[in-house]
Design a protein around this motif. Structure first.
Motif, PDB file in Angstrom:
ATOM      1  N   PRO A 261     137.087 -20.106  -3.816  1.00 59.85           N
ATOM      2  CA  PRO A 261     138.701 -20.526  -3.744  1.00 59.85           C
ATOM      3  C   PRO A 261     138.722 -21.341  -2.374  1.00 59.85           C
ATOM      4  O   PRO A 261     137.937 -21.110  -1.251  1.00 59.85           O
ATOM      5  CB  PRO A 261     139.316 -19.336  -3.553  1.00 59.85           C
ATOM      6  CG  PRO A 261     138.352 -18.061  -4.036  1.00 59.85           C
ATOM      7  CD  PRO A 261     136.956 -18.730  -3.861  1.00 59.85           C
ATOM      8  N   GLY A 262     139.786 -22.160  -2.251  1.00 58.25           N
ATOM      9  CA  GLY A 262     140.158 -23.047  -1.114  1.00 58.25           C
ATOM     10  C   GLY A 262     140.402 -21.884  -0.073  1.00 58.25           C
ATOM     11  O   GLY A 262     140.943 -21.019  -0.213  1.00 58.25           O
ATOM     12  N   THR A 270     137.827 -31.096  -3.587  1.00 55.94           N
ATOM     13  CA  THR A 270     138.827 -31.292  -4.759  1.00 55.94           C
ATOM     14  C   THR A 270     137.951 -31.173  -5.976  1.00 55.94           C
ATOM     15  O   THR A 270     136.985 -31.929  -6.326  1.00 55.94           O
ATOM     16  CB  THR A 270     139.709 -32.375  -4.533  1.00 55.94           C
ATOM     17  OG1 THR A 270     140.602 -32.591  -3.289  1.00 55.94           O
ATOM     18  CG2 THR A 270     140.849 -32.249  -5.739  1.00 55.94           C
ATOM     19  N   VAL A 271     138.406 -30.367  -6.888  1.00 56.75           N
ATOM     20  CA  VAL A 271     137.935 -30.605  -8.234  1.00 56.75           C
ATOM     21  C   VAL A 271     138.286 -31.735  -8.938  1.00 56.75           C
ATOM     22  O   VAL A 271     139.513 -32.060  -9.249  1.00 56.75           O
ATOM     23  CB  VAL A 271     138.072 -29.153  -9.151  1.00 56.75           C
ATOM     24  CG1 VAL A 271     137.375 -29.382 -10.505  1.00 56.75           C
ATOM     25  CG2 VAL A 271     137.690 -27.944  -8.417  1.00 56.75           C
ATOM     26  N   ARG A 272     137.467 -32.465  -9.518  1.00 57.36           N
ATOM     27  CA  ARG A 272     137.620 -33.834 -10.112  1.00 57.36           C
ATOM     28  C   ARG A 272     137.458 -33.607 -11.728  1.00 57.36           C
ATOM     29  O   ARG A 272     138.300 -34.069 -12.342  1.00 57.36           O
ATOM     30  CB  ARG A 272     136.507 -34.865  -9.761  1.00 57.36           C
ATOM     31  CG  ARG A 272     136.741 -35.492  -8.396  1.00 57.36           C
ATOM     32  CD  ARG A 272     137.903 -36.490  -8.515  1.00 57.36           C
ATOM     33  NE  ARG A 272     138.778 -36.977  -7.324  1.00 57.36           N
ATOM     34  CZ  ARG A 272     137.913 -37.998  -6.259  1.00 57.36           C
ATOM     35  NH1 ARG A 272     136.859 -38.419  -6.750  1.00 57.36           N
ATOM     36  NH2 ARG A 272     138.599 -38.204  -5.256  1.00 57.36           N
ATOM     37  N   ASP A 273     136.648 -32.707 -12.012  1.00 61.01           N
ATOM     38  CA  ASP A 273     136.514 -32.834 -13.418  1.00 61.01           C
ATOM     39  C   ASP A 273     135.680 -31.430 -13.764  1.00 61.01           C
ATOM     40  O   ASP A 273     134.882 -30.849 -12.927  1.00 61.01           O
ATOM     41  CB  ASP A 273     135.686 -33.913 -13.920  1.00 61.01           C
ATOM     42  CG  ASP A 273     135.651 -34.251 -15.418  1.00 61.01           C
ATOM     43  OD1 ASP A 273     136.744 -33.352 -16.089  1.00 61.01           O
ATOM     44  OD2 ASP A 273     135.037 -34.812 -16.087  1.00 61.01           O
ATOM     45  N   VAL A 274     135.915 -30.896 -15.141  1.00 63.12           N
ATOM     46  CA  VAL A 274     135.319 -29.397 -15.200  1.00 63.12           C
ATOM     47  C   VAL A 274     134.631 -29.963 -16.571  1.00 63.12           C
ATOM     48  O   VAL A 274     135.562 -30.140 -17.658  1.00 63.12           O
ATOM     49  CB  VAL A 274     136.354 -28.309 -15.251  1.00 63.12           C
ATOM     50  CG1 VAL A 274     135.638 -27.141 -15.818  1.00 63.12           C
ATOM     51  CG2 VAL A 274     136.730 -28.225 -13.938  1.00 63.12           C
ATOM     52  N   ALA A 286     135.055 -33.784  -5.128  1.00 54.30           N
ATOM     53  CA  ALA A 286     135.053 -34.834  -4.190  1.00 54.30           C
ATOM     54  C   ALA A 286     135.478 -33.971  -2.727  1.00 54.30           C
ATOM     55  O   ALA A 286     136.216 -33.382  -2.340  1.00 54.30           O
ATOM     56  CB  ALA A 286     135.915 -35.912  -4.305  1.00 54.30           C
ATOM     57  N   THR A 287     134.330 -34.228  -1.562  1.00 56.26           N
ATOM     58  CA  THR A 287     134.892 -33.596  -0.317  1.00 56.26           C
ATOM     59  C   THR A 287     136.069 -34.677   0.244  1.00 56.26           C
ATOM     60  O   THR A 287     136.068 -35.586   0.030  1.00 56.26           O
ATOM     61  CB  THR A 287     133.569 -33.373   0.538  1.00 56.26           C
ATOM     62  OG1 THR A 287     133.262 -34.863   0.759  1.00 56.26           O
ATOM     63  CG2 THR A 287     132.387 -32.667  -0.141  1.00 56.26           C
ATOM     64  N   VAL A 313     139.110 -26.472  -3.229  1.00 52.75           N
ATOM     65  CA  VAL A 313     138.203 -25.425  -3.279  1.00 52.75           C
ATOM     66  C   VAL A 313     137.166 -25.406  -2.244  1.00 52.75           C
ATOM     67  O   VAL A 313     137.173 -26.289  -1.305  1.00 52.75           O
ATOM     68  CB  VAL A 313     137.029 -25.279  -4.737  1.00 52.75           C
ATOM     69  CG1 VAL A 313     137.986 -25.066  -5.975  1.00 52.75           C
ATOM     70  CG2 VAL A 313     136.487 -26.739  -4.758  1.00 52.75           C
ATOM     71  N   SER A 314     136.225 -24.480  -2.091  1.00 53.16           N
ATOM     72  CA  SER A 314     135.337 -24.481  -0.798  1.00 53.16           C
ATOM     73  C   SER A 314     133.844 -24.507  -1.463  1.00 53.16           C
ATOM     74  O   SER A 314     133.584 -23.786  -2.385  1.00 53.16           O
ATOM     75  CB  SER A 314     135.436 -23.273  -0.189  1.00 53.16           C
ATOM     76  OG  SER A 314     136.653 -23.474   0.743  1.00 53.16           O
TER      77      SER A 314
END
Ligand code: ADP
Length: 327
Positions: A261-262, A270-274, A286-287, A313-314
């Motif tokens: 979790p962030g 950031t989550v770009r795609d799952v 993407a950082t 996220v981290s």
């Protein structure tokens, strides 16, 4: 039965006019090896294979098969054979006559041709189809006939140029397993050109990764996957995140990244795609510094705490999983 032989390329070069397609490569393939020449289009794989086969002249260097330099021998005198795609079978000839064809070219008499062709069809479990025409066979069976046609001259080394490219995905995996089985049973080397890292990983004892006419890295699939030598290899074989850190380049396997979790320890991203893939979930990230990364998370782990597109996220990894790449 085929006699297996070692193959050595010593500083082998191929030039077409101003283009250097193969640039002084050195390579040793021990008898009985399944070797894949792997690399992107235009890197010199086919030129290398065609020089080994004798379908292309060598501009510089030596090709040594067993104890003989074979540079100046015609294809049929080298002890190599090339397996062509199944669509290169003669449609008007029976399976047996297709297989016997190269013996006919060598002047072998009809009775001997027929005996040898039948024997070779047996090797690939196809003797009961000897009287059929190629059009009366399935795609996988046609591929076996193409294999028998190459094996009928008892080559010491079989050469295959993208042999699976025309097959549908299911057949590809089946024929791939068959090629590996026949290679093991025959005990000779297969040298197989492919641009698919998945195919090379599945088949090869020895992978030769080429780039720009040079060998970038060679080794068994596991060693290459666990220790890609260069950024090019890490990116080409996939499954790795390449990152510049403190002025050096490193890679970390996608399946070794942890996503939390962030706000927890690690690099914010950031989550770009799952992407759900069954056994695992592929999370594109993407950082903040603009680096794209991919985490492969086991299905159970992901759904214990799922992340959504757009979420912060981290990302973290064990320092032991950092792999250094050559400059
Ligand atoms: P790959 O099999 O990895 O796609 P090739 O060996 O076919 O690579 O080609 C390597 C390089 O040599 C490419 O730049 C290609 O355009 C060039 N090349 C290949 N064959 C010829 C030819 N007959 N004449 C001129 N250039 C060629």
């Amino acid at each position: 039965m085929a006699r297996a032989a070692d193959l050595e390329l010593a500083s082998v070069t191929k030039r077409y006019g101003d283009t250097t397609a193969v640039d002084a490569i050195d390579l040793k393939i021990k008898a009985g090896t399944y070797c894949c020449l792997l690399g992107p289009s235009g890197c010199g794989k086919s030129s290398t294979l065609r020089m080994i086969a004798g379908h292309e002249s060598v501009s510089d260097g030596d090709i040594v098969l067993g104890n003989d330099v074979v540079n100046d021998l015609p294809p049929a005198k080298r002890g190599t054979a090339m397996m062509f795609q199944s669509y290169a079978l003669f449609p008007h000839l029976s399976v047996r006559d297709n297989v016997a064809f190269s013996l006919k070219m060598k002047g072998v008499n009809k009775v001997e041709r027929s005996i040898k062709a039948t024997e070779t069809l047996k090797t690939v479990d196809m003797e009961r189809y000897a009287e059929r025409l190629p059009s009366q066979l399935s795609g996988g069976q046609q591929q076996r006939v193409a294999l028998a046609r190459a094996l009928v001259t008892d080559p010491q080394i079989l050469l295959l140029d993208e042999p699976l490219s025309a097959l549908d995905p299911f057949l590809k995996i089946r024929v791939r397993a068959e090629l590996k089985r026949f290679q093991r049973e025959l005990g000779i080397s297969f040298i197989h050109v492919t641009h698919s890292q998945e195919e090379a990983m599945a088949l090869a004892d020895l992978i030769i990764i080429m780039n720009n006419g040079k060998i970038e890295q060679q080794g068994n699939p596991r060693d290459i996957f666990n220790a890609p030598a260069t950024e090019f290899v890490a990116r080409f074989i996939g499954g790795h995140n390449v990152m510049p850190i403190d002025g050096r380049k490193i890679s970390v396997r996608s399946d070794r990244l942890s996503v939390g979790p962030g706000g927890t320890a690690g690099t914010p991203a950031t989550v770009r795609d799952v992407e759900y893939q069954g056994t695992a979930v592929y999370v594109s990230l993407a950082t903040e510094s603009g680096l794209d990364m991919m985490a492969i998370v086991p299905e159970r782990t992901f759904y214990a705490r799922p992340f959504e597109t757009g979420e912060t996220v981290s990302v973290s990894w064990d320092p032991a999983d950092i792999h250094e790449l050559a400059a």
